[in-house]
Scaffold this motif. Structure first.
Motif, PDB file in Angstrom:
ATOM      1  N   ASP A 114      10.103  -4.989   0.636  1.00 21.87           N
ATOM      2  CA  ASP A 114      10.242  -5.036  -0.806  1.00 21.87           C
ATOM      3  C   ASP A 114       8.877  -4.754  -1.451  1.00 21.87           C
ATOM      4  O   ASP A 114       8.035  -5.637  -1.502  1.00 21.87           O
ATOM      5  N   PRO A 115       8.673  -3.516  -1.912  1.00 20.15           N
ATOM      6  CA  PRO A 115       9.587  -2.381  -1.860  1.00 20.15           C
ATOM      7  C   PRO A 115       9.391  -1.580  -0.580  1.00 20.15           C
ATOM      8  O   PRO A 115       8.429  -1.779   0.144  1.00 20.15           O
ATOM      9  N   VAL A 116      10.344  -0.649  -0.325  1.00 17.57           N
ATOM     10  CA  VAL A 116      10.205   0.268   0.804  1.00 17.57           C
ATOM     11  C   VAL A 116       9.191   1.344   0.417  1.00 17.57           C
ATOM     12  O   VAL A 116       9.301   1.958  -0.640  1.00 17.57           O
ATOM     13  N   GLU A 117       8.191   1.592   1.270  1.00 11.80           N
ATOM     14  CA  GLU A 117       7.137   2.541   0.930  1.00 11.80           C
ATOM     15  C   GLU A 117       7.371   3.909   1.556  1.00 11.80           C
ATOM     16  O   GLU A 117       7.168   4.938   0.927  1.00 11.80           O
ATOM     17  N   TYR A 118       7.758   3.944   2.834  1.00 13.10           N
ATOM     18  CA  TYR A 118       7.926   5.223   3.520  1.00 13.10           C
ATOM     19  C   TYR A 118       9.240   5.233   4.282  1.00 13.10           C
ATOM     20  O   TYR A 118       9.751   4.182   4.662  1.00 13.10           O
ATOM     21  N   LYS A 119       9.757   6.438   4.502  1.00 12.54           N
ATOM     22  CA  LYS A 119      10.939   6.606   5.336  1.00 12.54           C
ATOM     23  C   LYS A 119      10.513   7.233   6.653  1.00 12.54           C
ATOM     24  O   LYS A 119       9.769   8.198   6.676  1.00 12.54           O
TER      25      LYS A 119
ATOM     26  N   LEU B 228       0.807   6.271  -2.460  1.00 13.38           N
ATOM     27  CA  LEU B 228       1.269   6.269  -1.074  1.00 13.38           C
ATOM     28  C   LEU B 228       0.956   7.609  -0.432  1.00 13.38           C
ATOM     29  O   LEU B 228       1.463   8.643  -0.853  1.00 13.38           O
ATOM     30  N   GLY B 229       0.101   7.575   0.575  1.00 11.45           N
ATOM     31  CA  GLY B 229      -0.322   8.815   1.231  1.00 11.45           C
ATOM     32  C   GLY B 229       0.799   9.432   2.048  1.00 11.45           C
ATOM     33  O   GLY B 229       1.377   8.792   2.927  1.00 11.45           O
ATOM     34  N   GLU B 230       1.116  10.694   1.774  1.00 10.81           N
ATOM     35  CA  GLU B 230       2.161  11.407   2.513  1.00 10.81           C
ATOM     36  C   GLU B 230       1.814  11.535   3.992  1.00 10.81           C
ATOM     37  O   GLU B 230       2.683  11.549   4.850  1.00 10.81           O
TER      38      GLU B 230
END
Length: 340
Positions: A333-338, A267-269
Motif C-alpha cells: 500500500d501502495p503498489v509501486e512496481y509490477k 519511481l525509477g523505471e
C-alpha cells in the motif's frame, strides 16, 4: 551510484588503472565497510582519485575527459545550447571554436545526442567528452536558470500555469536524480524541495496564490478527491515528460494549517530490471541473502529511511522466487512496481 560495480571494475582493469588482484583486495576490504558502491569506496580509501576514475571511464567511451572542477566553462559558453537539451542529455558546453563546440556529458552514448545538438546549433561540429555526474550537476546548479525564473515566465503567459509549472518541477527533479519532490505551503509562498541522495534540498519557491490550482491538477491526475481537503489521500500518476519518457509518480497529499502539503515519490523505471546483483552488495552478502531468500520458510526484514532502497531490494528478492512453480502474492500500500 552512477555506474554499476561490476562495470566499473571491468573498466578499471581494461584501462590498466587497477590489476585484477587490486580489485580482489578492494572487494575483500569493502566487505568490512559501510560502502555499497565501488566508486565511493575507491575514493574514500584513497585507492584512486575521482579524476583518475573519470579518466578511465572516458577512455572506455573513447572520448576525452573534462575535469569540470579545474576547468569551469564560462556562462556564455554554457548558454550555447538550450536548457531543455542540456537537461535531457545532461550535457554541458565545455569549449568553443569558430566551427565546433566541445560538450561534456556523463553518457556519451546517449541516442541521437550529437544529431540533436548539431541540429540545434545549425550544423556546427560537435565533439563529445566525458565528465562525472556530480561535476555536471554542479555546473547546472551554478548556471541554470532557477525555478523561480522559469515560473515567472510561465506566470507572465497566464495560460496553462498549473501544468507548465508541474512539468518544470518534475523535469528538474529528474535531472537531479531526485527520489522525492516536496511541495510545502506557507502563508505567502510554497517551498519546493527535492530529496537527492536521501537529503532534502531547496529547489525553489512559488507564489502561494497559484498553489491551489496546482494541487487540484495533481489530484485530478492522481484520481484523488478534489473536494476533500481535511484528510490524507494517496494516489499515483503516470507522467509523460517533454521528451516523451514515461515516469511513474506516487502522490501523497496531507492537510496542514497552511494548506495541503504534497509529497511525490519518483519511481525509477529501471528498478523493474534490477536483480540482486545490481544492488551493490558485496559478494559475501549477496550469496548470503540469495541463500536465505530460497529457504522454504522464514522472514527477511528490510528497513531504512526514505529513499534508502527498501522497495528496490524487495523487488529484487521477489525476482529470485518468481517462477511458474511458485505462487507469489504481495501485500502493498501502495503498489509501486509490477513484476512480469
Amino acid at each position: 551510484m552512477f555506474i554499476e560495480n561490476d562495470t566499473l571494475k571491468k573498466i578499471l582493469v581494461e584501462q590498466n588503472y587497477l590489476e585484477a588482484s587490486d580489485i580482489k583486495t578492494a572487494e575483500e576490504k569493502m566487505m568490512t565497510t559501510r560502502y555499497s558502491d565501488f566508486y565511493n569506496f575507491l575514493i574514500a580509501e584513497n585507492v584512486l582519485t575521482r579524476d583518475l576514475i573519470g579518466q578511465a571511464i572516458a577512455e572506455h567511451y573513447k572520448v576525452p575527459y573534462a575535469d569540470l572542477n579545474s576547468q569551469i566553462p564560462e556562462k556564455a559558453i554554457f548558454e550555447k545550447i538550450s536548457q531543455e537539451i542540456a537537461l535531457k542529455y545532461r550535457v554541458v558546453p565545455f569549449a568553443e571554436s569558430i566551427d565546433s563546440l566541445a560538450v561534456t556529458t556523463d553518457n556519451p552514448l546517449a541516442k541521437d545526442l550529437k544529431q540533436n545538438l548539431e541540429k540545434e546549433l545549425n550544423g556546427k561540429k560537435i565533439s563529445l567528452m566525458f565528465s562525472l555526474p556530480d561535476d555536471i550537476a554542479n555546473i547546472f546548479n551554478r548556471y541554470q536558470h532557477p525555478l523561480e525564473t522559469r515560473f515567472s515566465k510561465i506566470l507572465e503567459g497566464k495560460t496553462r500555469i498549473a501544468p507548465e509549472i508541474l512539468d518544470e518541477v518534475i523535469s528538474d527533479a529528474l535531472s537531479y536524480k531526485s527520489s522525492d519532490i516536496h511541495l510545502e505551503p506557507s502563508e505567502k509562498t510554497v517551498l519546493i524541495r527535492f530529496r537527492v541522495d536521501g537529503v532534502l534540498k531547496e529547489a525553489g519557491q512559488l507564489p502561494r496564490e497559484y498553489y491551489d490550482n496546482i494541487v487540484n491538477r495533481i489530484k485530478v491526475q492522481a484520481k484523488l478527491r478534489t473536494d476533500e481537503h481535511n484528510i490524507s489521500q494517496d494516489g499515483s500518476i503516470r507522467h509523460i515528460t517533454k521528451d516523451n519518457h514515461r515516469v511513474d509518480l506516487r502522490v501523497s497529499v496531507m492537510p496542514t494549517i497552511d494548506g495541503e502539503k504534497v509529497a511525490i515519490r519518483i519511481l525509477g523505471e529501471y528498478v523493474r530490471d534490477f536483480t540482486l546483483g545490481d544492488l551493490g552488495l558485496s559478494a559475501k552478502h549477496e550469496e548470503l541473502i540469495q541463500r536465505i531468500a530460497e529457504l522454504p520458510f522464514g522472514m527477511i526484514l528490510v528497513v531504512g529511511p526514505t529513499g534508502s532502497g527498501k522497495s528496490t531490494t524487495h523487488y529484487a528478492l521477489i525476482k529470485i522466487l518468481n517462477s511458474p512453480q511458485v505462487n507469489i502474492t504481495t501485500i502493498e500500500d501502495p503498489v509501486e512496481y509490477k513484476i512480469t
